[in-house]
Write a protein that holds these residues in place. Structure first.
Motif, PDB file in Angstrom:
ATOM      1  N   SER A   6      -7.074   1.796   8.538  1.00 22.82           N
ATOM      2  CA  SER A   6      -8.402   0.864   8.293  1.00 22.82           C
ATOM      3  C   SER A   6      -9.189   1.475   7.682  1.00 22.82           C
ATOM      4  CB  SER A   6      -8.846  -0.406   8.939  1.00 22.82           C
ATOM      5  OG  SER A   6      -9.722   0.894   9.653  1.00 22.82           O
TER       6      SER A   6
ATOM      7  N   ARG B 132      -9.151   0.425  -3.416  1.00 21.93           N
ATOM      8  CA  ARG B 132      -7.930  -0.122  -4.430  1.00 21.93           C
ATOM      9  C   ARG B 132      -7.606  -1.341  -4.141  1.00 21.93           C
ATOM     10  NH1 ARG B 132      -7.070   2.142  -9.762  1.00 21.93           N
ATOM     11  NH2 ARG B 132      -8.629   4.284  -9.270  1.00 21.93           N
ATOM     12  N   LYS B 133      -6.775  -1.187  -2.945  1.00 22.63           N
ATOM     13  CA  LYS B 133      -6.177  -2.238  -1.825  1.00 22.63           C
ATOM     14  C   LYS B 133      -6.950  -3.349  -1.471  1.00 22.63           C
ATOM     15  CE  LYS B 133      -2.947  -2.460   2.044  1.00 22.63           C
ATOM     16  NZ  LYS B 133      -2.837  -2.387   3.157  1.00 22.63           N
ATOM     17  N   TYR B 134      -8.813  -3.208  -1.488  1.00 23.71           N
ATOM     18  CA  TYR B 134      -9.386  -4.098  -1.033  1.00 23.71           C
ATOM     19  C   TYR B 134      -9.398  -5.242  -2.561  1.00 23.71           C
ATOM     20  CZ  TYR B 134     -13.885  -6.399   0.384  1.00 23.71           C
ATOM     21  OH  TYR B 134     -14.537  -7.080   0.456  1.00 23.71           O
TER      22      TYR B 134
ATOM     23  N   PRO C  53      -2.007   3.814   6.477  1.00 22.12           N
ATOM     24  CA  PRO C  53      -2.956   3.198   6.219  1.00 22.12           C
ATOM     25  C   PRO C  53      -3.233   1.591   7.298  1.00 22.12           C
ATOM     26  CG  PRO C  53      -0.824   2.190   6.020  1.00 22.12           C
ATOM     27  CD  PRO C  53      -0.559   4.323   6.270  1.00 22.12           C
TER      28      PRO C  53
ATOM     29  N   ASN D  79      -8.100   4.409  -2.386  1.00 20.57           N
ATOM     30  CA  ASN D  79      -6.291   3.249  -1.727  1.00 20.57           C
ATOM     31  C   ASN D  79      -6.337   2.461  -1.309  1.00 20.57           C
ATOM     32  OD1 ASN D  79      -5.214   6.450  -3.261  1.00 20.57           O
ATOM     33  ND2 ASN D  79      -3.983   7.173  -1.406  1.00 20.57           N
ATOM     34  N   HIS D  80      -7.722   2.579   0.184  1.00 16.38           N
ATOM     35  CA  HIS D  80      -8.484   1.684   0.394  1.00 16.38           C
ATOM     36  C   HIS D  80      -9.609   0.424  -0.182  1.00 16.38           C
ATOM     37  CE1 HIS D  80      -6.893   1.977   4.826  1.00 16.38           C
ATOM     38  NE2 HIS D  80      -6.754   3.163   4.519  1.00 16.38           N
TER      39      HIS D  80
END
Length: 106
Positions: free
Chosen positions: A75, A103-105, A73, A100-101
């Motif tokens: 960027s 959703r995290k954002y 993880p 995943n990125h």
């Protein structure tokens, strides 16, 4: 040879591949893989070497190692920059990484 290795590891020169070509030309082919793996292990201690390590993997066509590097993880930009090398064999995995990125954002 050690001097060039130090240049690859410590010089702020943006294109470390230039140095690696000098080394590769002087190391027997059967020892190159071990040499490069040791060098990359030392480089992995700093995130600032991410792109340099990715470039080594791309040059050697070690796309499995490139995927392992990209999947951590860091960027979404790292995924995007290396997608063209990985899309053929890792399309589902890349889609999951993007998800995943995102959703995290959000």
């Amino acid at each position: 040879m050690k001097f060039v290795s130090v240049l690859i590891l410590e010089d702020s020169h943006q294109d470390k591949m230039e140095y690696s070509h000098l080394v590769k030309a002087r190391i027997p082919e059967n020892k190159w893989t071990d040499y490069l793996n040791k060098l990359i292990t030392e480089m992995r201690t700093s995130y600032s070497n991410f792109n340099h390590i990715a470039n080594f993997y791309i040059a050697e066509k070690w796309f499995d190692k490139l995927y392992d590097l990209v999947k951590h993880p860091h960027s979404i930009e790292n995924i995007k920059e290396n997608e063209s090398y990985l899309a053929k064999e890792y399309s589902e995995e890349l889609a999951q990484l993007y998800e995943n990125h995102i959703r995290k954002y959000l």
